[in-house]
Scaffold this motif. Structure first.
Motif, PDB file in Angstrom:
ATOM      1  N   ALA A  20       1.074  -1.361   0.410  1.00  0.00           N
ATOM      2  CA  ALA A  20       0.083   0.147  -0.750  1.00  0.00           C
ATOM      3  C   ALA A  20       0.901   1.135   0.376  1.00  0.00           C
ATOM      4  O   ALA A  20       0.635   2.374  -0.568  1.00  0.00           O
ATOM      5  N   ALA A  21       1.788   1.048   0.670  1.00  0.00           N
ATOM      6  CA  ALA A  21       2.800   2.867   0.840  1.00  0.00           C
ATOM      7  C   ALA A  21       4.148   2.631  -0.363  1.00  0.00           C
ATOM      8  O   ALA A  21       3.186   4.101  -1.102  1.00  0.00           O
ATOM      9  N   ILE A  22       3.935   1.921  -1.075  1.00  0.00           N
ATOM     10  CA  ILE A  22       4.646   1.262  -2.437  1.00  0.00           C
ATOM     11  C   ILE A  22       3.444   2.233  -4.138  1.00  0.00           C
ATOM     12  O   ILE A  22       4.140   2.971  -4.333  1.00  0.00           O
ATOM     13  N   SER A  25       3.238   5.718  -2.562  1.00  0.00           N
ATOM     14  CA  SER A  25       4.363   6.933  -3.235  1.00  0.00           C
ATOM     15  C   SER A  25       4.380   6.419  -4.791  1.00  0.00           C
ATOM     16  O   SER A  25       4.015   7.757  -5.681  1.00  0.00           O
ATOM     17  N   LEU A  26       3.496   5.487  -5.925  1.00  0.00           N
ATOM     18  CA  LEU A  26       3.778   5.963  -7.231  1.00  0.00           C
ATOM     19  C   LEU A  26       3.162   6.691  -7.912  1.00  0.00           C
ATOM     20  O   LEU A  26       3.187   7.020  -8.723  1.00  0.00           O
ATOM     21  N   VAL A  27       1.761   7.012  -7.257  1.00  0.00           N
ATOM     22  CA  VAL A  27       0.672   6.905  -7.164  1.00  0.00           C
ATOM     23  C   VAL A  27       1.112   9.173  -7.582  1.00  0.00           C
ATOM     24  O   VAL A  27       1.247  10.205  -8.191  1.00  0.00           O
ATOM     25  N   ASP A 217       6.833   3.058   4.237  1.00  0.00           N
ATOM     26  CA  ASP A 217       7.060   4.534   3.839  1.00  0.00           C
ATOM     27  C   ASP A 217       8.787   4.544   3.883  1.00  0.00           C
ATOM     28  O   ASP A 217       9.220   5.025   2.666  1.00  0.00           O
ATOM     29  N   ASP A 218       9.245   3.656   4.558  1.00  0.00           N
ATOM     30  CA  ASP A 218      11.263   3.485   4.499  1.00  0.00           C
ATOM     31  C   ASP A 218      10.675   2.731   3.247  1.00  0.00           C
ATOM     32  O   ASP A 218      11.838   2.720   2.031  1.00  0.00           O
ATOM     33  N   VAL A 219      10.523   1.965   2.657  1.00  0.00           N
ATOM     34  CA  VAL A 219      10.387   0.325   1.819  1.00  0.00           C
ATOM     35  C   VAL A 219       9.806   1.622   0.385  1.00  0.00           C
ATOM     36  O   VAL A 219      11.051   1.111  -0.782  1.00  0.00           O
ATOM     37  N   ILE A 224      11.122   3.662  -4.845  1.00  0.00           N
ATOM     38  CA  ILE A 224      11.237   5.613  -6.204  1.00  0.00           C
ATOM     39  C   ILE A 224      12.610   5.381  -6.278  1.00  0.00           C
ATOM     40  O   ILE A 224      12.940   5.907  -7.354  1.00  0.00           O
ATOM     41  N   TYR A 225      13.517   5.179  -5.086  1.00  0.00           N
ATOM     42  CA  TYR A 225      15.236   5.274  -5.153  1.00  0.00           C
ATOM     43  C   TYR A 225      15.489   4.508  -6.418  1.00  0.00           C
ATOM     44  O   TYR A 225      16.012   4.866  -7.479  1.00  0.00           O
TER      45      TYR A 225
END
Length: 247
Positions: A20-22, A25-27, A217-219, A224-225
């Protein structure tokens, strides 16, 4: 990340935790994300909270233990959203069990999601990626530090073995994709504070609060990196550990 704006990504296990966090972040980076999960209602709730983001999250019902469900989900992405540029294999489960007293059903359930489901999703994604003329595509496996360093966790059973398999699968996939534009990355976090770990009896919410942990969110930031690097740069492995984690 500008080159990924408007590009399509699939994130498995997108209804909770790291997936869910990934997806979020992508959105927020402007990507069109198909969130795969059995619990699509939860993905719809996440999507509703992202309405003001530059990208969009589409819930897609998918059971990664069923080949027909996976094939149908990827066909829907191709038909409704367009060519696929990114796959994030984040779906994963664990069963509190043991190697000396566990059951075949418990062991198989872990490998069906963590290994075979990952293989099937990767197969379908790569088939789509190879059909497109895009200059860049990325496959990210959300692995685990437990693939390399196995802590003493009662009930861990086959989980570390399933994640060790993911390490090998990523390298084999790189060999098979040699000469293509598709990059493959493993992200291996240590202990992450999610409901995934609290399924173990020794990892109550109180116990987790007293331990060094990462948050999802760290993952996501690591993902994103990976994507932010230029197409000629392969980030093979990222290992994330919370400061103070000693195993």
């Amino acid at each position: 990340m500008e080159r990924w704006i408007g590009k399509v990504a699939v994130v498995t296990g997108a209804s909770a935790g790291i997936g869910a966090a990934i997806a979020r972040s992508l959105v927020k980076q402007g990507m069109i994300v198909a969130g795969f999960a059995r619990r699509v209602k939860r993905i719809k709730e996440i999507a509703d909270n992202l309405e003001d983001s530059p990208g969009k999250l589409y819930p897609v019902e998918c059971d990664v233990t069923k080949e027909d469900s996976i094939i149908a989900a990827f066909a829907r992405v191709k038909d409704d959203l367009g060519p696929l540029s990114v796959l994030v294999n984040s779906a994963g489960i664990t069963k509190e069990s043991s190697l000396i007293d566990g059951t075949l059903e418990e062991w198989q359930s872990v490998f069906n999601v963590n290994v075979l489901g990952l293989c099937l999703c990767t197969r379908e994604a790569v088939r789509t990626m190879r059909e497109t003329t895009a200059e860049d595509a990325v496959v990210i496996h959300v692995n685990s530090l437990a693939a390399e360093r196995i802590p003493f966790v009662p009930g861990f059973s086959v989980y570390p073995g399933s994640k060790r398999a993911v390490t090998g699968l990523a390298q084999t996939l790189r060999h098979e994709l040699a000469g293509t534009h598709i990059r493959v990355t493993n992200i291996s976090p240590g202990l992450v504070a999610t409901d995934f770990m609290t399924s173990y009896s020794i990892f109550s919410s109180e116990a987790m609060a007293a331990m060094p942990t990462l948050n999802p969110d760290d993952v996501a930031a690591a993902a994103i990196y990976v994507l932010s690097n230029p197409p000629h740069v392969l980030i093979q492995d990222i290992v994330l550990r919370p400061l103070g984690e000693s195993w």
